[in-house]
Design an enzyme around this catalytic site. Structure first.
Site, PDB file in Angstrom:
ATOM      1  N   LYS A  79       6.495  -9.412  -3.763  1.00  0.00           N
ATOM      2  CA  LYS A  79       7.461  -8.610  -3.008  1.00  0.00           C
ATOM      3  C   LYS A  79       8.875  -8.958  -3.457  1.00  0.00           C
ATOM      4  O   LYS A  79       9.201 -10.138  -3.623  1.00  0.00           O
ATOM      5  CB  LYS A  79       7.279  -8.873  -1.507  1.00  0.00           C
ATOM      6  CG  LYS A  79       8.084  -7.926  -0.613  1.00  0.00           C
ATOM      7  CD  LYS A  79       7.801  -8.215   0.855  1.00  0.00           C
ATOM      8  CE  LYS A  79       8.591  -7.293   1.779  1.00  0.00           C
ATOM      9  NZ  LYS A  79       8.360  -7.620   3.201  1.00  0.00           N
ATOM     10  N   SER A 154       7.507  -3.466   5.987  1.00  0.00           N
ATOM     11  CA  SER A 154       8.361  -3.300   4.842  1.00  0.00           C
ATOM     12  C   SER A 154       7.644  -3.544   3.503  1.00  0.00           C
ATOM     13  O   SER A 154       8.105  -3.081   2.463  1.00  0.00           O
ATOM     14  CB  SER A 154       9.556  -4.245   4.939  1.00  0.00           C
ATOM     15  OG  SER A 154       9.140  -5.604   4.867  1.00  0.00           O
ATOM     16  N   SER A 178       5.417  -6.794   8.745  1.00  0.00           N
ATOM     17  CA  SER A 178       5.602  -6.256   7.385  1.00  0.00           C
ATOM     18  C   SER A 178       4.528  -6.640   6.375  1.00  0.00           C
ATOM     19  O   SER A 178       4.504  -6.098   5.268  1.00  0.00           O
ATOM     20  CB  SER A 178       6.969  -6.668   6.834  1.00  0.00           C
ATOM     21  OG  SER A 178       7.991  -5.952   7.478  1.00  0.00           O
TER      22      SER A 178
END
Lengths: 499, 99
Positions: A79, A154, A178
């Site tokens: 990420k 997210s 997330s």
């Protein structure tokens, strides 16, 4: 035959017997990314040369016969909120466009030490604020099950990369869901470890008291193998827990829940939850009962205030954390033409560098922390946090783990909730309480909702530093579901929107 | 009555060092009004006798030995800077001419 559809555990075994090399495996994934990522847009940056170099190093290490981590040579997607030295780290924001960190986050240091191959950086809502990846400054990620739908957020990029078979492993971060919500809507597995279980050093901060990095994969065992690599005490994170990491790999392999007491949280279900979500959740409970677990209903009455408290605490911490983006030491700088002062340059830079959701949360947080409103908003939210912790403590006195659906619905359409921040925030209603109390949470797939054929997530919550319990329950449930279905939810035969 | 006015949002934007157009301020004020209406619910249960929790896992006085360890070089520290001058960050004027 080991290929992109294999699990990380299978890849690990094939690498150990030299059936496949890491360079070959890495190249297969790079080819897959080149083929499908134009449609999925899971990646913001693909580090082709770096990944192949890491793969070659892993192969050499294996050839030399040295002690080696099980995941050495297995590819992973990272990420874009975690610093990797020399590799662009944007957090999905224009503010950090072209920023290359001069250091590695602890998670990356541990991945490199284990020989895991980092393919590239994945898309995310700007500074991890969102539930759909639509808030990325670089465009949304698309759900591999249906490209018109969101992959969650997210960490939508990490989960979409797993579901599209672009990577067998990924790292996410979870402040209010997330990791778990993207896992739920893409049919993958994601774990938010106990707060303090994985170092936050080099994780660009959103809400420091809630942020937690964690492992993502397509199976519970793969997730556990990655958990084992990234977890552990780090003196560079002052909130890191200095205790032994629970044996999550053994727990994932145990496939036995006999005698366990599992609590269904009454407040995280029922009204407001999609019918197919509730149906698949109930079927999963029946499976756990058939495997010898005892199911009881548990009430956590203060959870209904968790969302409100979260949207005060997280923005408050964000307004403070994001003050560091002042255009002076890193990131973009706008309007510095020699005629205006620093304050004006900061204002212009933050105007163009931040997107609407980030601005909304900074303003909201600044308001909640301002004198005159502090007690009513931030102070009250912190008290609610105490009440939520107490609800969990009381529940865990009588049960081993708690469970709920991970999200109220399956993946919604891109754009559907973009103009309604409150509706968007409701996606996280079942995941947020976990972060507020710092406990562990896992989402794993429990089937497709009959009405839309989209994945449904099953959430397991375990007490602080008892992360092995959720792996034990998750591993058992997954094995029973796969045996019932005849194949994993995501396999080479799964009909994805990308071929 | 609105929980938050457009003027208050403009003030908060100034405090947060974010330039905002009139249209942005209008939009933000109406959105924040709805959000504040929803989050104000925390006051319903936040009784006086409940202690606040700032962190999920309570930790106190986390110290390490005061020993110098390898760190970033000046070049590495400056590598992401928008502007530099020698071994320093170069920034726009901070104080007014009369100050």
């Amino acid at each position: 035959m080991t290929n992109i559809y294999s699990t990380a555990a299978q890849m690990s075994a094939a690498l150990a017997t030299k059936e496949v090399s890491s360079v070959d495996l890495t190249q297969q994934h790079l080819d897959r990314i080149a083929k499908v990522d134009g449609d999925v847009h899971a990646f913001l940056h693909v580090d082709t040369d770096g990944a192949l170099a890491q793969a070659e190093a892993a192969d050499k290490l294996r050839a030399a016969g040295g002690a080696i981590s099980p995941l050495a040579g297995v590819p992973l997607a990272l990420k874009d909120v975690l610093a990797q030295k020399g590799i662009p780290t944007t957090c999905g924001s224009k503010m950090l466009e072209n920023w290359r960190p001069p250091y590695d986050s602890t998670v990356v240091t541990k991945l490199k030490a284990a020989g895991v191959v980092i393919l590239g950086k994945t898309n995310m809502d700007e500074f991890a604020m969102g539930s759909s990846t639509e808030n990325s400054a670089y465009g949304p990620t698309h759900n591999p099950w249906d490209l018109d739908r969101i992959p969650g957020g997210s960490g939508g990029g990490s989960s979409a990369a797993l579901a599209a078979f672009e990577a067998p492993l990924a790292i996410g971060t979870d402040t209010g869901g997330s990791i778990r919500q993207p896992a739920a809507v893409t049919g993958t597995v994601g774990v938010k470890p106990t707060y303090g279980g994985v170092s936050r050093f080099g994780l660009v901060a959103f809400s420091s008291s809630l942020d937690q990095a964690g492992p993502c994969a397509r199976t519970v065992l793969d997730t556990a193998l990655l958990h084992e690599v990234i977890a552990g005490y780090d003196e560079r994170d002052s909130t890191s827990i200095n205790q032994a990491v629970p044996d999550v790999v053994a727990a994932a392999k145990r496939h036995d829940v006999k005698g366990m007491k599992i609590g269904v949280v009454k407040e995280l279900g029922g009204d407001g939850f999609q019918a197919g979500v509730s149906q698949r959740f109930q079927e999963a409970l029946d499976i756990l009962v058939a495997n010898g677990a005892e199911i009881v209903e548990v009430s956590c009455p203060n959870f209904e205030y968790a969302l409100a408290a979260y949207y005060l605490i997280a923005p408050s911490e964000a307004s403070s954390n994001l003050a560091r983006f002042d255009s002076m030491r890193y990131g973009i700088r706008i309007g510095d033409d020699g005629t205006v002062g620093a304050e004006e340059v900061m204002r212009a830079t933050r105007h163009l560098g931040f997107g609407p959701e980030v601005k909304r949360r900074i303003i909201l947080g600044t308001y909640a922390l301002s004198s005159g409103f502090y007690d009513a908003y931030y102070g009250s939210a912190q008290k609610v946090r105490t009440l939520i912790k107490r609800d969990y403590e009381r529940a865990f006195e009588s049960v081993d783990v708690l469970v709920s659906p991970t999200c109220p619905t399956t993946a919604f359409k891109i754009g559907e909730k973009a103009d309604d921040p409150l509706a968007m925030y409701l996606n996280d209603i079942a995941t947020i309480p976990v972060n507020m109390a710092g406990i562990g949470g896992m989402s794993l797939p429990c089937g497709l909702a009959p009405e839309d054929n989209l994945p449904v997530g099953f959430q397991i919550m375990s007490p602080v530093m008892q992360d092995d319990r959720m792996y034990r329950v998750g591993g058992t449930l997954e094995a029973a579901l796969v045996s019932k279905w005849g194949a994993p939810l995501l396999s080479a035969d799964t009909k994805l929107a990308v071929k | 009555m609105a929980a938050i006015s457009r003027d208050e949002v403009a003030h908060l934007a100034r405090l947060s060092r974010i330039e905002m157009s009139d249209a942005e301020l209008d939009h933000m004020a109406s959105e924040l009004d709805v959000i504040l209406g929803a989050v104000a619910r925390v006051q319903e249960v936040a009784a006086n006798d409940i202690p606040p929790t700032s962190h999920a896992i309570a930790l106190h006085n986390v110290f390490r030995a005061d020993v110098v360890k390898p760190s970033l070089t000046p070049e590495e520290s400056l590598s992401g800077a928008p502007a530099t001058e020698g071994p320093r960050f170069k920034v726009p004027q901070i104080l007014g001419e009369t100050e």
